[in-house]
Every structure is written in C-alpha cells, then in structure tokens.
Design an enzyme around this catalytic site. Structure first.
Site, PDB file in Angstrom:
ATOM      1  N   HIS A  12       0.821  -1.214   0.000  1.00 38.25           N
ATOM      2  CA  HIS A  12       0.000   0.000   0.000  1.00 38.25           C
ATOM      3  C   HIS A  12       0.861   1.272   0.000  1.00 38.25           C
ATOM      4  O   HIS A  12       0.446   2.310   0.526  1.00 38.25           O
ATOM      5  CB  HIS A  12      -0.979  -0.023   1.183  1.00 38.25           C
ATOM      6  CG  HIS A  12      -0.322  -0.028   2.538  1.00 38.25           C
ATOM      7  ND1 HIS A  12      -0.864  -0.651   3.629  1.00 38.25           N
ATOM      8  CD2 HIS A  12       0.832   0.534   2.975  1.00 38.25           C
ATOM      9  CE1 HIS A  12      -0.082  -0.475   4.673  1.00 38.25           C
ATOM     10  NE2 HIS A  12       0.953   0.251   4.310  1.00 38.25           N
ATOM     11  N   HIS A  59      -1.738   4.821   9.566  1.00 37.36           N
ATOM     12  CA  HIS A  59      -0.372   5.300   9.818  1.00 37.36           C
ATOM     13  C   HIS A  59      -0.430   6.584  10.622  1.00 37.36           C
ATOM     14  O   HIS A  59      -0.016   7.641  10.160  1.00 37.36           O
ATOM     15  CB  HIS A  59       0.371   5.520   8.501  1.00 37.36           C
ATOM     16  CG  HIS A  59       0.468   4.289   7.649  1.00 37.36           C
ATOM     17  ND1 HIS A  59      -0.585   3.773   6.924  1.00 37.36           N
ATOM     18  CD2 HIS A  59       1.513   3.468   7.400  1.00 37.36           C
ATOM     19  CE1 HIS A  59      -0.194   2.694   6.274  1.00 37.36           C
ATOM     20  NE2 HIS A  59       1.074   2.483   6.537  1.00 37.36           N
ATOM     21  N   HIS A 193      10.256  -3.898   3.880  1.00 37.88           N
ATOM     22  CA  HIS A 193      10.701  -2.510   3.802  1.00 37.88           C
ATOM     23  C   HIS A 193      11.024  -1.971   5.187  1.00 37.88           C
ATOM     24  O   HIS A 193      10.480  -2.435   6.193  1.00 37.88           O
ATOM     25  CB  HIS A 193       9.702  -1.591   3.085  1.00 37.88           C
ATOM     26  CG  HIS A 193       8.334  -1.405   3.684  1.00 37.88           C
ATOM     27  ND1 HIS A 193       7.463  -2.431   3.947  1.00 37.88           N
ATOM     28  CD2 HIS A 193       7.654  -0.272   4.025  1.00 37.88           C
ATOM     29  CE1 HIS A 193       6.319  -1.947   4.420  1.00 37.88           C
ATOM     30  NE2 HIS A 193       6.420  -0.625   4.490  1.00 37.88           N
ATOM     31  N   GLU A 240       4.094  -5.307   8.571  1.00 34.98           N
ATOM     32  CA  GLU A 240       2.778  -5.113   7.943  1.00 34.98           C
ATOM     33  C   GLU A 240       2.240  -6.413   7.337  1.00 34.98           C
ATOM     34  O   GLU A 240       1.031  -6.565   7.157  1.00 34.98           O
ATOM     35  CB  GLU A 240       2.855  -4.036   6.850  1.00 34.98           C
ATOM     36  CG  GLU A 240       3.033  -2.628   7.412  1.00 34.98           C
ATOM     37  CD  GLU A 240       3.038  -1.544   6.335  1.00 34.98           C
ATOM     38  OE1 GLU A 240       2.900  -0.372   6.706  1.00 34.98           O
ATOM     39  OE2 GLU A 240       3.197  -1.843   5.127  1.00 34.98           O
TER      40      GLU A 240
HETATM   41  C1  DHB Z   1       6.452   3.565   2.644  1.00 30.63           C
HETATM   42  C2  DHB Z   1       5.794   2.362   2.647  1.00 30.63           C
HETATM   43  C3  DHB Z   1       4.690   2.155   3.478  1.00 30.63           C
HETATM   44  O1  DHB Z   1       4.025   0.984   3.584  1.00 30.63           O
HETATM   45  C4  DHB Z   1       4.231   3.177   4.245  1.00 30.63           C
HETATM   46  O2  DHB Z   1       3.095   2.967   4.947  1.00 30.63           O
HETATM   47  C5  DHB Z   1       4.892   4.406   4.273  1.00 30.63           C
HETATM   48  C6  DHB Z   1       6.003   4.598   3.459  1.00 30.63           C
HETATM   49  C7  DHB Z   1       7.610   3.820   1.760  1.00 30.63           C
HETATM   50  O3  DHB Z   1       8.010   2.942   0.996  1.00 30.63           O
HETATM   51  O4  DHB Z   1       8.141   4.935   1.771  1.00 30.63           O
HETATM   52 FE    FE Z   2       2.493   1.145   5.465  1.00 27.39          FE
END
Ligand code: DHB
Ligand code: FE
Length: 302
Positions: A12, A59, A193, A240
């Site tokens: 997302h 978030h 990530h 996540e």
């Molecule tokens: C990023 C990815 C995410 O899932 C998020 O909620 C906020 C930032 C990113 O890749 O920068």
């Molecule tokens: Fe996220």
C-alpha cells in the site's frame, strides 16, 4: 448466506497514491509497478464482489499516537479519505456496509476477538492505495468496503497467529450473515521494507518470495513467524505482512492462486501482490450460471 469468494494481498506504498494523484503513472518507474495490476483490475471487474473487507493499517492518520487500537473495525456508513499532510487524497469517499460490519463485530467479539468498533473513521493510504490498485480510479468505488485497521505502528502489534485466527473468525462471521453477499478480503501492506534507522532501504526478496509461496502452500508456517523474524528479515515495516495473514485465515485451507506479481522497489518498498480464490467460488459460479440459464428457459417458455 454470505461467503468469501477470494482474497487478495498487495502493498500500500503511499508513493503509489501520489503517482496516481499527480498523474505520473505513465513514467517508466511507475509503469513497471502499475503494469503488474492490469490483470488484477480485469480479475476484479469479473469477480465483482458485493463487499470488500480491507485489512490495512492506519499510519497515525485516523488514530494519532494517542490511542492505538490493536484491531479496529469500521462500522460507519462512510469513511472519508484522511489528510496525511498534503490534504486528503482526491479519491471517492469509501462507503461502508454497517449491517455486515456490525454482524462481524458481534460474531468475532462473541468469539473472543475484542475489536474496537469505529462508528466514525477516516482512512489513509493504507486502504485507499489498494483500492486504486484493484479498482483503478473510478468516480465512485464500485462496492462497499469494511475497513479493518490493525496496529503495526507501535510495539506490540498482534502476532501472526492471532491475525490468522482473526481471519478464521471473520470467515465464520461472514458465513453466518443472512444476506446473499459475495465478499473479497484484502490484506494490505508489506512486503519487506524499512523506512528509517540504519537499515533504511532494506529489501529482502528471498524472504518475500518465500512468503508468497507459503501464503498459497503452507500458511500455517507463516502464522508461526515471530515479530523478531519479520524485523530481522523484512525490516521494521515488514511487520505489515501480518495483515496478509488475516486475509489468508479468512480463506479455505485449499485455494487456487490465480495471479502473483512482485517488483522492487516502489519508494522504499518491495511491492508484492497475490490473488487467491476459494475453490467453492468456481462451483458456486457454475450453479449461478446454470440457474440463470434455467431462469431464462422458463421465461422463454412462458
Ligand atoms: C512507505 C511504505 C509504506 O508501507 C508506508 O506505509 C509508508 C512509506 C515507503 O516505501 O516509503
Ligand atoms: Fe504502510
């Protein structure tokens, strides 16, 4: 009876939303990402669910860091897009399904999953970006969406196993709803990530691909992954992925994987996506088509 016909999972990443909103989807960096969802949009247009249950995380948009529910179910009639710092995304207001949502709340709470009930809630990129990826950018979202927000922002998030079992409880809830609804469950977020700290930028494709494989083949194995393993292997925000396990828990044990897509990177994130169908969906589809044929034969003979 209502039933879950399929589940999908997808990342997302907020930058995907920004690319759509700023009309940059045609740039080579972004065509690589969006081309992976062309088939998904076709599948979605064919599947045409009556309701989507979207498992996502807030978030610090709707809840701030003052109050962080572990699981929060959106029971409102509508959910406006949240202002995440640049104004609300120019996407349609998400229409809910209060009847099914309150039925799910009752069923899962009586099954001892003590959800927070949200009668008013804004939704951020965690929910709206997956809607864009699966439905494109229509003037109105084509079906009601029930948001289920999961805390993966502040330690401790729920365990993989808890998420998987919540999925099972949701399935039981849907199947005990008297209306005739076809439901698709979204699991969003991931894949690997990390967006801050010394390991910012971490991506682990080997872990992600094994996760995708086991989502189909051995979800019970994924339901045993501890938080520390997600942190170590998939980065701080890789947690996540527990939300994908709510989706998987809501499906049958044996499912058909109908589509998968993986690309690196989008923003800081590995983008993963999978579509899983319950086998009963196909049988039910055949019965429905046969009934429609029988109905038109009867009408012809009258
Ligand atoms: C990023 C990815 C995410 O899932 C998020 O909620 C906020 C930032 C990113 O890749 O920068
Ligand atoms: Fe996220």
């Amino acid at each position: 009876m209502a039933r879950i016909v399929a589940g999908i999972a997808c990342s997302h990443v907020p930058a995907i939303g920004a690319a759509i909103d700023n009309k940059r989807t045609g740039e080579p960096y972004w065509t690589r990402v969006f081309s992976g969802f062309e088939k998904s949009k076709e599948w979605m247009a064919k599947t045409r669910p009556d309701v989507v249950i979207c498992v996502y995380n807030d978030h610090a948009s709707a809840f701030s860091v003052d109050v962080i529910p572990t699981f929060a179910l959106g029971c409102a009639a509508e959910f406006p897009p949240a202002d995440e710092g640049w104004g609300p995304r120019p996407v349609p207001v998400v229409k809910g399904h209060p009847e099914l949502a309150s039925h799910i709340a009752q069923s899962v709470i009586l099954d001892e999953f003590d959800l927070t009930i949200c009668n008013k809630m804004e939704v951020d990129h965690g929910l709206t970006v997956p809607l864009n990826l699966m439905f494109g950018s229509p003037r109105e979202w084509p079906c009601p969406v029930i948001p289920l927000a999961v805390n993966v922002v502040q330690y401790p998030p729920p365990t993989s196993h808890r998420c998987f079992m919540l999925g099972r409880a949701i399935r039981k809830a849907v199947e005990s709803y008297p209306g005739d609804l076809r439901v698709v469950v979204f699991g969003t977020g991931g894949m690997s990530h990390q967006i801050s700290g010394p390991r910012a930028g971490l991506i682990n494709s080997k872990f992600d691909k094994a996760f995708l494989d086991n989502l189909t083949k051995d979800p019970q194995k994924l339901a045993r992954i501890p938080h520390v393993e997600f942190m170590r292997e998939a980065g701080a925000e890789g947690i996540e992925m527990v939300m994908w396990l709510v989706m998987r828990g809501a499906l049958d044990t044996r499912i058909d994987e109908v589509y998968r897509f993986y690309t690196v990177p989008a923003s800081n994130t590995a983008v993963g996506h999978i579509i899983l169908e319950n086998r009963a969906k196909k049988a039910a589809g055949k019965v429905k088509r046969a009934a429609a044929r029988a109905g038109s034969a009867v009408r012809r003979s009258n």
